[in-house]
Design an enzyme around this catalytic site. Structure first.
Site, PDB file in Angstrom:
ATOM      1  CG  PHE A 136     -27.968   5.094  -7.178  1.00 19.88           C
ATOM      2  CD1 PHE A 136     -27.874   6.064  -6.820  1.00 19.88           C
ATOM      3  CD2 PHE A 136     -27.330   4.303  -7.403  1.00 19.88           C
ATOM      4  CE1 PHE A 136     -27.054   7.157  -7.313  1.00 19.88           C
ATOM      5  CE2 PHE A 136     -26.277   5.081  -7.639  1.00 19.88           C
ATOM      6  CZ  PHE A 136     -26.369   6.446  -7.964  1.00 19.88           C
ATOM      7  CG  ASP A 221     -30.489  -0.640 -11.159  1.00 18.91           C
ATOM      8  OD1 ASP A 221     -29.450  -1.317 -11.111  1.00 18.91           O
ATOM      9  OD2 ASP A 221     -29.801   0.433 -11.254  1.00 18.91           O
ATOM     10  CE  LYS A 250     -22.260  -0.640  -6.575  1.00 19.07           C
ATOM     11  NZ  LYS A 250     -23.719   0.194  -7.183  1.00 19.07           N
TER      12      LYS A 250
HETATM   13  C1  LIG Z   1     -24.051   1.038  -8.206  1.00 19.11           C
HETATM   14  C2  LIG Z   1     -25.147   1.523  -8.420  1.00 19.11           C
HETATM   15  C3  LIG Z   1     -25.475   1.863  -9.861  1.00 19.11           C
HETATM   16  C4  LIG Z   1     -24.705   2.770 -10.471  1.00 19.11           C
HETATM   17  O1  LIG Z   1     -23.191   1.357 -10.860  1.00 19.11           O
HETATM   18  P1  LIG Z   1     -21.919   2.653 -11.566  1.00 19.11           P
HETATM   19  O2  LIG Z   1     -21.237   1.530 -12.008  1.00 19.11           O
HETATM   20  O3  LIG Z   1     -21.895   3.238 -10.403  1.00 19.11           O
HETATM   21  O4  LIG Z   1     -22.615   3.817 -12.646  1.00 19.11           O
HETATM   22  C5  LIG Z   1     -26.979   1.772 -10.415  1.00 19.11           C
HETATM   23  N1  LIG Z   1     -28.102   0.958  -9.964  1.00 19.11           N
HETATM   24  C6  LIG Z   1     -27.803   0.657  -8.995  1.00 19.11           C
HETATM   25  C7  LIG Z   1     -28.460  -0.300  -8.495  1.00 19.11           C
HETATM   26  C8  LIG Z   1     -26.569   0.389  -8.014  1.00 19.11           C
HETATM   27  O5  LIG Z   1     -26.335   0.445  -6.660  1.00 19.11           O
END
Ligand SMILES: *Cc1c(COP(=O)(O)O)cnc(C)c1O
Length: 399
Positions: A136, A221, A250
């Site tokens: 994700f 990420d 986050k």
């Molecule tokens: C939450 C998340 C995102 C997206 O972050 P947003 O601030 O909602 O755009 C991207 N990558 C990972 C691994 C996430 O947990």
């Protein structure tokens, strides 16, 4: 007579786009691991605004930084320098592999910056980014294309070009997917949204080796795994693998919207003036909050405490598995990101279990349609962990 929660819910549902499944509570106050709704009900928070409020709600150092900065200077754009943005970048550089930082406003935007950087810093003709199935990476079109789950693509086709998804855990297939147009491999050290699915050390080291062999950028990420969530400031520190580009968001400002992309000076040099930008990115108030957050996390003893209480949390979750074998298959995670994996037959109950816990005043969620996920504030106490696991046992026993 309708409750305050119901009144707010009705007003919101009338005017806000219905793209979220919301719990029927309007939250009005937070303190540490506790939240309160408009009718005065208390909740114990093991969700942290989805792994965001890592220092708990309204941490005094963060609140103080926000208030102080809001009284000084709120916004100027990136046509100027500011002290808080500079200090945050210095702190990130001092505490990671990186030498340069770009600021955005969310995880998706941090990943967008990483995708653009990987393309522009590569030789012409190299543009494809390979990510993993089950990943994700966000909800913008490019990051949704990078996300290796077709359910997020459906209805939004055509997807932007230049993304491919490799099967999880298979280095050989990944190697075979790399072509002359590949420029980067993008992955999360732990797939949070897929139900806290960790990539093994060997797998990640193998991916690093492939990137070196084919001259590709390795992008981590760490939007969810970063900022102390795994017990070290970033997950890569525990894996013996250093990425070329890393994204964070986050928990970075403990609740204010922020994203960051970190990399080396050499790679960053491709982003010259005019190539990429953000109006709000690195906003003074947000970066002041992030400076306070990061300073708290790197202070002596903080992360050690997270690791210790994380192990305690794991023990308590592990005790539940043999007690409810029909419902629970496994415990996985590290630091303060944990999941109770439901048995195949039990997965249909995930959303129901979350709802029952909510009714009992405990906030958790169901991730990847496979696991109950626990991402409490990193300051959660063993007593609060005990309260959660006791309540979980009671709810499981009803099945
Ligand atoms: C939450 C998340 C995102 C997206 O972050 P947003 O601030 O909602 O755009 C991207 N990558 C990972 C691994 C996430 O947990």
């Amino acid at each position: 007579m309708s409750t305050e929660n119901e009144k707010i819910k009705q007003r919101a549902d009338a005017v806000i786009v219905g793209n979220y499944n919301r719990n029927p509570a309007a939250l009005v106050k937070g303190e540490g691991c506790r939240l309160f709704d408009a009718d005065g009900r208390e909740y114990l928070d093991f969700l942290s605004g989805i792994a965001v409020c890592a220092l708990g709600h309204c941490h005094p150092a963060v609140t103080e930084a926000i208030c102080r900065q809001a009284g000084e200077l709120v916004h100027v754009s990136n046509l100027f320098y500011t002290q808080p943005q500079t200090e945050l970048a210095e702190l990130l550089v001092a505490n990671t592999f990186a030498e340069k930082v770009f600021f955005a406003n969310s995880g998706a935007e941090a990943n967008e910056a990483a995708i653009k950087l990987a393309r522009i810093a590569s030789d012409p003709g190299r543009y494809e980014i390979i990510s993993l199935e089950g990943s994700f990476h966000g909800r913008t079109l490019a990051t949704v294309a990078a996300t290796g789950q077709t359910k997020f693509h459906q209805g939004f086709e055509p997807m932007p070009e230049g993304f491919a998804h490799a099967p999880f855990g298979d280095l050989m297939v990944l190697d075979n997917m790399i072509t002359d147009s590949t420029c980067a491999i993008l992955c999360e050290p732990i797939q949070g949204e897929s139900g806290v699915r960790p990539l093994s050390k060997e797998y990640l080291q193998g991916i690093r080796t492939l990137c070196d062999k084919h001259d590709l950028f390795l992008i981590f990420d760490e939007v969810q795994t970063g900022m102390g969530r795994t017990g070290t400031l970033f997950a890569y520190e525990q894996l013996g693998v250093t990425p070329d580009i890393m994204t964070v968001a986050k928990a970075l400002a403990n609740g204010l919207p922020i994203g960051a992309m970190l990399t080396s000076s050499d790679i960053a040099s491709a982003l010259v003036p005019g190539t990429h930008a953000s109006t709000f990115g690195g906003n003074p108030v947000v970066t002041a909050a992030a400076v306070a957050t990061l300073k708290t996390m790197v202070a002596e003893g903080f992360l050690t405490g997270v690791r210790e209480r994380g192990l305690y949390f794991r023990e308590q979750l592990q005790k539940l598995v043999p007690r409810f074998p029909k419902l629970l298959a496994d415990v996985r995670g590290v630091g303060m990101i944990w999941a109770l994996v439901l048995t195949e037959a039990g997965t249909v109950h995930g959303a129901d279990l979350v709802k029952r816990m909510f009714d009992h005043g405990y906030l958790i969620n169901f991730a990847g349609n496979v696991a109950l996920r626990f991402v409490p504030p990193l300051i959660v106490t063993t007593a609060e962990i005990d309260r959660l696991t006791t309540e979980l046992a009671e709810v499981f026993a009803e099945y």
